[in-house]
Design a protein around this motif. Structure first.
Motif, PDB file in Angstrom:
ATOM      1  N   ASP A  99       0.835  -1.191   0.000  1.00 53.16           N
ATOM      2  CA  ASP A  99       0.000   0.000   0.000  1.00 53.16           C
ATOM      3  C   ASP A  99       0.872   1.243   0.000  1.00 53.16           C
ATOM      4  OD1 ASP A  99      -2.870  -0.792   0.207  1.00 53.16           O
ATOM      5  OD2 ASP A  99      -2.094  -1.928   1.906  1.00 53.16           O
ATOM      6  N   THR A 139      -2.473   4.931   3.389  1.00 53.49           N
ATOM      7  CA  THR A 139      -3.646   4.175   3.865  1.00 53.49           C
ATOM      8  C   THR A 139      -4.730   4.186   2.796  1.00 53.49           C
ATOM      9  OG1 THR A 139      -4.404   6.194   4.938  1.00 53.49           O
ATOM     10  CG2 THR A 139      -3.225   4.622   6.309  1.00 53.49           C
ATOM     11  N   ASP A 140      -5.559   3.140   2.815  1.00 53.78           N
ATOM     12  CA  ASP A 140      -6.659   3.031   1.858  1.00 53.78           C
ATOM     13  C   ASP A 140      -6.170   3.258   0.427  1.00 53.78           C
ATOM     14  OD1 ASP A 140      -8.601   2.478   3.757  1.00 53.78           O
ATOM     15  OD2 ASP A 140      -8.962   4.597   4.164  1.00 53.78           O
ATOM     16  N   GLN A 150      -5.299  -2.136  -3.659  1.00 52.76           N
ATOM     17  CA  GLN A 150      -6.408  -3.072  -3.471  1.00 52.76           C
ATOM     18  C   GLN A 150      -6.883  -3.623  -4.805  1.00 52.76           C
ATOM     19  OE1 GLN A 150      -7.480  -4.383  -0.558  1.00 52.76           O
ATOM     20  NE2 GLN A 150      -8.488  -5.745  -2.011  1.00 52.76           N
TER      21      GLN A 150
END
Lengths: 84, 84
Positions: A12, A15-16, A21
């Motif tokens: 990653d 974050t997010d 993903q």
């Protein structure tokens, strides 16, 4: 032609990380064999990458998230310990 | 001290390899970081191997089933492509 490797994981970027993903959803997960097609001039973008029968065109920023081990560097615990 | 690596998978030795399955059940699965402790004289058996906080004593025949990539050999698709 090209380079054979095994995927170790996707890192990653913060974050997010939706791109990381997405790469995992596409199949860039630990243990998957991957082929990196021969590429054009240095810095060519996108890169052509194959997992199973599916080819992906990855931008360099995406390709930089995917940790791999080249097949030529794969060994076993027994061999690594013997070379200790 | 010791060697740091990432597990790529456990190879079956023939069909229904109970030892290989047991190693996977114990946590030897793709993507797991593993440390191979410094070892004694060449051919020492068992080998001391650590996954997470758990240490395992592996016989050499077991250790030979576990494919790994040494951390020093880990790269990314972007870097591998740039090096052709």
């Amino acid at each position: 032609m090209g380079t054979s490797a095994v995927v170790l994981g996707v890192d990653d970027n913060g974050t997010d990380d939706a791109i990381a993903q997405r790469l995992r959803d596409l199949g860039f997960v630990a243990g998957e064999p991957v082929r990196i097609a021969a590429h054009g001039p240095l810095g060519a973008d996108p890169l052509l990458v194959q997992i199973g029968y599916t080819r992906f065109a990855l931008r360099r920023a995406e390709a930089a998230r995917v940790r791999i081990a080249l097949n030529e560097a794969v060994t076993t615990i027994a061999t690594a310990a013997a070379q200790g």
